[in-house]
Design a protein around this motif. Sequence first.
Motif, PDB file in Angstrom:
ATOM      1  N   TYR A  21       1.763 -14.848  37.309  1.00 34.28           N
ATOM      2  CA  TYR A  21       1.478 -13.687  36.458  1.00 34.28           C
ATOM      3  C   TYR A  21       1.020 -14.143  35.078  1.00 34.28           C
ATOM      4  CZ  TYR A  21       3.983 -10.894  39.933  1.00 34.28           C
ATOM      5  OH  TYR A  21       4.382 -10.282  41.091  1.00 34.28           O
ATOM      6  N   LEU A  22       0.094 -13.391  34.482  1.00 35.76           N
ATOM      7  CA  LEU A  22      -0.394 -13.701  33.140  1.00 35.76           C
ATOM      8  C   LEU A  22       0.103 -12.662  32.157  1.00 35.76           C
ATOM      9  CD1 LEU A  22      -4.218 -14.198  33.778  1.00 35.76           C
ATOM     10  CD2 LEU A  22      -2.346 -15.818  34.094  1.00 35.76           C
ATOM     11  N   PRO A  23       0.408 -13.077  30.941  1.00 37.98           N
ATOM     12  CA  PRO A  23       0.582 -12.048  29.910  1.00 37.98           C
ATOM     13  C   PRO A  23      -0.791 -11.459  29.565  1.00 37.98           C
ATOM     14  CG  PRO A  23       0.723 -14.244  28.939  1.00 37.98           C
ATOM     15  CD  PRO A  23       0.578 -14.440  30.428  1.00 37.98           C
ATOM     16  N   ALA A  24      -0.785 -10.224  29.063  1.00 43.83           N
ATOM     17  CA  ALA A  24      -2.054  -9.551  28.739  1.00 43.83           C
ATOM     18  C   ALA A  24      -2.881 -10.392  27.773  1.00 43.83           C
ATOM     19  CB  ALA A  24      -1.759  -8.171  28.146  1.00 43.83           C
ATOM     20  N   ALA A  25      -2.203 -11.114  26.892  1.00 41.06           N
ATOM     21  CA  ALA A  25      -2.918 -11.911  25.883  1.00 41.06           C
ATOM     22  C   ALA A  25      -3.730 -13.033  26.510  1.00 41.06           C
ATOM     23  CB  ALA A  25      -1.906 -12.513  24.894  1.00 41.06           C
ATOM     24  N   ASN A  26      -3.425 -13.399  27.750  1.00 45.05           N
ATOM     25  CA  ASN A  26      -4.142 -14.506  28.393  1.00 45.05           C
ATOM     26  C   ASN A  26      -5.032 -14.049  29.536  1.00 45.05           C
ATOM     27  OD1 ASN A  26      -2.774 -16.094  26.616  1.00 45.05           O
ATOM     28  ND2 ASN A  26      -1.408 -17.027  28.130  1.00 45.05           N
ATOM     29  N   ASP A  27      -5.125 -12.737  29.747  1.00 42.15           N
ATOM     30  CA  ASP A  27      -5.961 -12.277  30.867  1.00 42.15           C
ATOM     31  C   ASP A  27      -7.403 -12.157  30.384  1.00 42.15           C
ATOM     32  OD1 ASP A  27      -6.979 -11.441  33.225  1.00 42.15           O
ATOM     33  OD2 ASP A  27      -5.513  -9.839  33.558  1.00 42.15           O
ATOM     34  N   GLY A 192      11.296 -13.977  29.392  1.00 38.05           N
ATOM     35  CA  GLY A 192      10.708 -12.728  29.876  1.00 38.05           C
ATOM     36  C   GLY A 192       9.269 -12.581  29.405  1.00 38.05           C
ATOM     37  N   ASP A 193       8.543 -13.691  29.378  1.00 41.05           N
ATOM     38  CA  ASP A 193       7.194 -13.642  28.819  1.00 41.05           C
ATOM     39  C   ASP A 193       6.159 -13.055  29.770  1.00 41.05           C
ATOM     40  OD1 ASP A 193       8.020 -14.664  26.414  1.00 41.05           O
ATOM     41  OD2 ASP A 193       7.601 -16.755  26.939  1.00 41.05           O
ATOM     42  N   VAL A 194       6.467 -13.038  31.060  1.00 42.49           N
ATOM     43  CA  VAL A 194       5.530 -12.410  32.010  1.00 42.49           C
ATOM     44  C   VAL A 194       6.325 -11.418  32.858  1.00 42.49           C
ATOM     45  CG1 VAL A 194       3.877 -14.302  32.107  1.00 42.49           C
ATOM     46  CG2 VAL A 194       5.845 -14.349  33.625  1.00 42.49           C
ATOM     47  N   ILE A 195       5.657 -10.400  33.325  1.00 38.52           N
ATOM     48  CA  ILE A 195       6.356  -9.384  34.100  1.00 38.52           C
ATOM     49  C   ILE A 195       6.836  -9.951  35.422  1.00 38.52           C
ATOM     50  CG2 ILE A 195       5.204  -7.361  33.131  1.00 38.52           C
ATOM     51  CD1 ILE A 195       3.410  -7.522  35.742  1.00 38.52           C
ATOM     52  N   ARG A 196       7.840  -9.299  35.980  1.00 39.10           N
ATOM     53  CA  ARG A 196       8.312  -9.527  37.351  1.00 39.10           C
ATOM     54  C   ARG A 196       8.974 -10.881  37.570  1.00 39.10           C
ATOM     55  NH1 ARG A 196       8.386  -4.388  37.453  1.00 39.10           N
ATOM     56  NH2 ARG A 196       6.535  -3.290  38.211  1.00 39.10           N
ATOM     57  N   SER A 197       9.143 -11.668  36.519  1.00 39.86           N
ATOM     58  CA  SER A 197       9.885 -12.922  36.679  1.00 39.86           C
ATOM     59  C   SER A 197      10.447 -13.315  35.321  1.00 39.86           C
ATOM     60  CB  SER A 197       8.994 -14.024  37.253  1.00 39.86           C
ATOM     61  OG  SER A 197       7.811 -14.137  36.496  1.00 39.86           O
ATOM     62  N   PRO A 198      11.623 -13.924  35.291  1.00 38.85           N
ATOM     63  CA  PRO A 198      12.312 -14.191  34.021  1.00 38.85           C
ATOM     64  C   PRO A 198      11.881 -15.520  33.414  1.00 38.85           C
ATOM     65  CG  PRO A 198      13.732 -14.767  35.845  1.00 38.85           C
ATOM     66  CD  PRO A 198      12.447 -14.283  36.453  1.00 38.85           C
ATOM     67  N   LEU A 343      20.063  -4.622  37.960  1.00 40.68           N
ATOM     68  CA  LEU A 343      18.642  -4.925  38.085  1.00 40.68           C
ATOM     69  C   LEU A 343      18.086  -5.446  36.767  1.00 40.68           C
ATOM     70  CD1 LEU A 343      16.139  -4.649  40.033  1.00 40.68           C
ATOM     71  CD2 LEU A 343      15.643  -2.514  38.821  1.00 40.68           C
ATOM     72  N   ARG A 344      17.429  -6.609  36.797  1.00 40.51           N
ATOM     73  CA  ARG A 344      16.772  -7.163  35.612  1.00 40.51           C
ATOM     74  C   ARG A 344      15.301  -6.773  35.604  1.00 40.51           C
ATOM     75  NH1 ARG A 344      20.587  -9.465  32.222  1.00 40.51           N
ATOM     76  NH2 ARG A 344      18.899 -10.775  31.415  1.00 40.51           N
ATOM     77  N   ASP A 345      14.693  -6.740  36.773  1.00 39.66           N
ATOM     78  CA  ASP A 345      13.276  -6.396  36.901  1.00 39.66           C
ATOM     79  C   ASP A 345      13.020  -6.279  38.404  1.00 39.66           C
ATOM     80  OD1 ASP A 345      10.562  -5.995  36.483  1.00 39.66           O
ATOM     81  OD2 ASP A 345      10.207  -7.907  35.450  1.00 39.66           O
ATOM     82  N   LEU A 346      11.906  -5.674  38.774  1.00 42.09           N
ATOM     83  CA  LEU A 346      11.452  -5.853  40.159  1.00 42.09           C
ATOM     84  C   LEU A 346      10.923  -7.290  40.275  1.00 42.09           C
ATOM     85  CD1 LEU A 346       9.575  -2.480  40.762  1.00 42.09           C
ATOM     86  CD2 LEU A 346      11.973  -3.068  41.238  1.00 42.09           C
TER      87      LEU A 346
END
Lengths: 580, 580
Positions: A21-27, A192-198, A343-346
């Motif tokens: 997964y990418l943060p929006a800043a790197n997409d 928590g810098d990217v979604i769906r994974s810690p 739940l922490r995230d999906l």
Amino acid sequence: MAQQGLDGFLIPHEDEHQNEYLPAANDRLAWATGFTGSAGAAVILKDSAAIFVDGRYTLQVRDQVDEGLFEIRDLVEGGVPAYLEEAAKPGWTIGYDARLHSPDALDRLGAAAERAGATLKAVAANPLDEAWGANRPDQPCAPVSPQLLQYAGEASAAKRARVGAEVARQGADATVLTAPASIAWLFNIRGGDVIRSPLPLAQAIVSADGTARLFLDPAKVTPDLPAWLGNQVRLEAPGDLAAALAELKCKRVSVDPGQSSAWYFEALATAGAEAVRAPDPCALPRACKNPVEIEGARRAHARDGVALTRFLHWIASEAEHSLPDEVAIVAKLESFREATGALRDLSFDTIAGAGANGAIVHYHPTHRLNRRTQSGSLLLVDSGAQYLDGTTDVTRTLAIGAPTAEMARHFTLVLKGHLALARVRFPAGTTGSALDALARVPLWSAGLDYDHGTGHGVGAYLGVHEGPQRIAKQPNSVALQAGMIVSNEPGYYRQGAYGIRIENLQVVTPAAPIDGGERPMLGFETLTLAPIDRRLVARELLSREECAQLDAYHARVLAKIGPDAPGDVAAWLEGACAPV
Amino acid sequence: MAQQGLDGFLIPHEDEHQNEYLPAANDRLAWATGFTGSAGAAVILKDSAAIFVDGRYTLQVRDQVDEGLFEIRDLVEGGVPAYLEEAAKPGWTIGYDARLHSPDALDRLGAAAERAGATLKAVAANPLDEAWGANRPDQPCAPVSPQLLQYAGEASAAKRARVGAEVARQGADATVLTAPASIAWLFNIRGGDVIRSPLPLAQAIVSADGTARLFLDPAKVTPDLPAWLGNQVRLEAPGDLAAALAELKCKRVSVDPGQSSAWYFEALATAGAEAVRAPDPCALPRACKNPVEIEGARRAHARDGVALTRFLHWIASEAEHSLPDEVAIVAKLESFREATGALRDLSFDTIAGAGANGAIVHYHPTHRLNRRTQSGSLLLVDSGAQYLDGTTDVTRTLAIGAPTAEMARHFTLVLKGHLALARVRFPAGTTGSALDALARVPLWSAGLDYDHGTGHGVGAYLGVHEGPQRIAKQPNSVALQAGMIVSNEPGYYRQGAYGIRIENLQVVTPAAPIDGGERPMLGFETLTLAPIDRRLVARELLSREECAQLDAYHARVLAKIGPDAPGDVAAWLEGACAPV
């Protein structure tokens, strides 16, 4: 481009961390082209441009990208190299950002450019980033906190000693780690810098003696963190990484060329260090979960199983009077997971494919595509959660109303493959590639197959897709080892009609010795606990052994989930887990 | 060695042709050490020497080799490279004969020598050959004759056009062929220079346009041969090969680095040609048999099946009053094959392992080891024949007297694996490595396994072991394709007690379309026709499907073999093929 004397520029989907997964800043690909898929690339040349996507995204790319600007091409067949060879002109210089490409990928791109008479050149500053400027989102900056030993099961110092010994075995003095999951595992930290994974975005240099330098934005550092890391780990700012690499002059430094970008190799070469191409030394120990992590996984799956069972009960009851749509289904399932309080995230965006949408392998519903379930159809739900003690990933396929005989036949063929892979015992040294066919043979016998892998590794409160092991047709030389968690997810997809997939996670365990057995064997313990839809089982296609296996699984589900489920759910579960 | 300024010399088992069998004139390892096994190596250093053998030969090597002169070491674990690293001294020069080592092997040896500070050096003349002198046997010189189209099925010109196109696809102007089987296949010729296979020792250069130069000792050329080869193939003496390679200056020439020795690469470099490392372009087309070859294989197997059935009947009758020994068994089986009137040679030395000898995987009886069969034991017989229309290879395991329940259980587990691999259907692109586990799962479930591959390719009146396909645990990237012949030979070996193996040859065929099937599938047609010992089948361990499969096979055996078997054999066969 013109300012930098370039005739073209390469825009990969990958970012500096080569992470799923990418943060929006790197997409950068999304910013430059509008395309938001999870894989792809673009090439901008001075007189043409192209975007590259795989089979999953052929519809989406037409929606999102201006075909007047970008020619749409296949990412896999030919891909970027073929385009470069075709479209680049002799003498051209095509720029790339060395932080975004692995050396392996660059080798292929460079060879293609050379065949066209062009050359590739690393840029000092990415022109996209400059053009993006003030509109670019900030880099993510989630707090990084300790992952306590009650979950991690092994102190970072012990892990670093093991990894350091492996670095020495690689013939290196130190290693550079750039995979966020490796850093999170090694230092027992989560972010928590990217979604769906810690995952924290960071880098590290680990010496053969087990000491380390961790390059982490100070703004992410929580108060407890420095003491947690201890005095063998020096916390430094990411901006200091280049200087730290320069200090490695005359050292041998291992870097994973499939994981770390060409920038690291160039920085080491500039420093006068010798880069040793070797696999990330954390990848294998991270994959082999320790007893505390396995116990955590069992707990996480029991908790997740209650949430999923409540959801399955809801669907079964709901479908009797109203037919929910995919978006409602996704929300409802998440609400049951939220209700666990843990739940922490999906672990990924939930896939809920009703009817024909189930046949689109990586489909996930949006309000625009949203489809209502229909009586006499199938619903495929692939979902997972992140808990502190474990990561889950589970797929169930459900009958909405009465299924046809053909649906049941296809479901049962998939189930037979799933059961075969769940019960297999195998000797040490066996790879996932060697077991893949077991899950396919029943479908093959019927002239059917599925076009995805059968199993992927799963992290311990880390990424839901992790290597190095994999169960797939493609050769993989990594043997399955005790403690590895893998998915078991054969499927069948009837285009325009329905999709079927049955997915449990299972952990590799030493198999119990058996009378007359001569060799130690490994086997699987199934972690996922949720009923498999008995209404879709064509009993006459199952052997006695397969029936007993399914019944034993359901008995285990009932025993583990029943006591923690609300009364009406527990009552329903008893029927859902009855012997077939 | 001293005359040539060498401090050591490498003696591989391989000869100039890197072929499975060696003529006596090229078995330098046997001459130098006394060791006659089919794989091995020796290193002679000025102050020590070692011989290297694998697990099959640990007993034999002690019988044959003077341990005062040679340290005995493992060929696989560490092997020659580890010894060089340990025993060579800095500054030493260790000689090798470039005609006897593949470049891949030399790379490993050279790196090991370098770690010891020593260097490898190719010798101009092999000092062993010089010392051997007048006592060396003559090079074999068997006549080479046409393999008629009624057996070969495709004219050499058509094959050469296909191979030439592949050479062009490899980016080469020509290829050098050194594998005797490739030369025999490409030119539709057969010879007899090595035992157990009809191979001519020769070399060839094939151009991308399909023309060729064939380097063959004039003494082997039979009168019809030049006309058979036609005017696109120039016959030349082996002594002219070096000059012919020198003519390739500035050409790109493909050579298989796994098949052709380093000498070819050096000769091309000296000539100023560019060697392209690429697989032998004949290997894949040779493996995919054409319809005429497949029809020939069916005929050869029917003929061989009658001989084998006569033998099985003989054993069954003989064992009632006397218990034959292994040497008598081997002779009797050969006599039945001789009686077909079509036998050209055995395809390998018959393995007849009585009792505990059956557990020695590559055992074959000699007068010294000869063991008599005993009542209440098993007999394993692995044998094969060379006929003009095909090569056979078959293993049957027989009960002598009444078997124990444990023997039957083990036999039936092996049979279940054999049946699974015989009935599997699979999509295009599937490799043998992906199917290997199917033959092992029943044994794995019981805590058992076997330490050899499950299947090897088989030639059409060529070598009994041929690539590039293989069914084994080791990854193999070559997909199974229609027309490939492979063995299916799972086994189980109880040390000190008995060995079990069940082997049939099967040809890959397009599977018949099936109702509801969506994808074209491949499957296997079993070629071997001989009963499987029903007295060893524990029926209760077989599923209904497996019983039906075994019964259908036996019905086919009876229908094909019965009419051609003598009356008493046919009567016995009827019982041996009765449903289980």
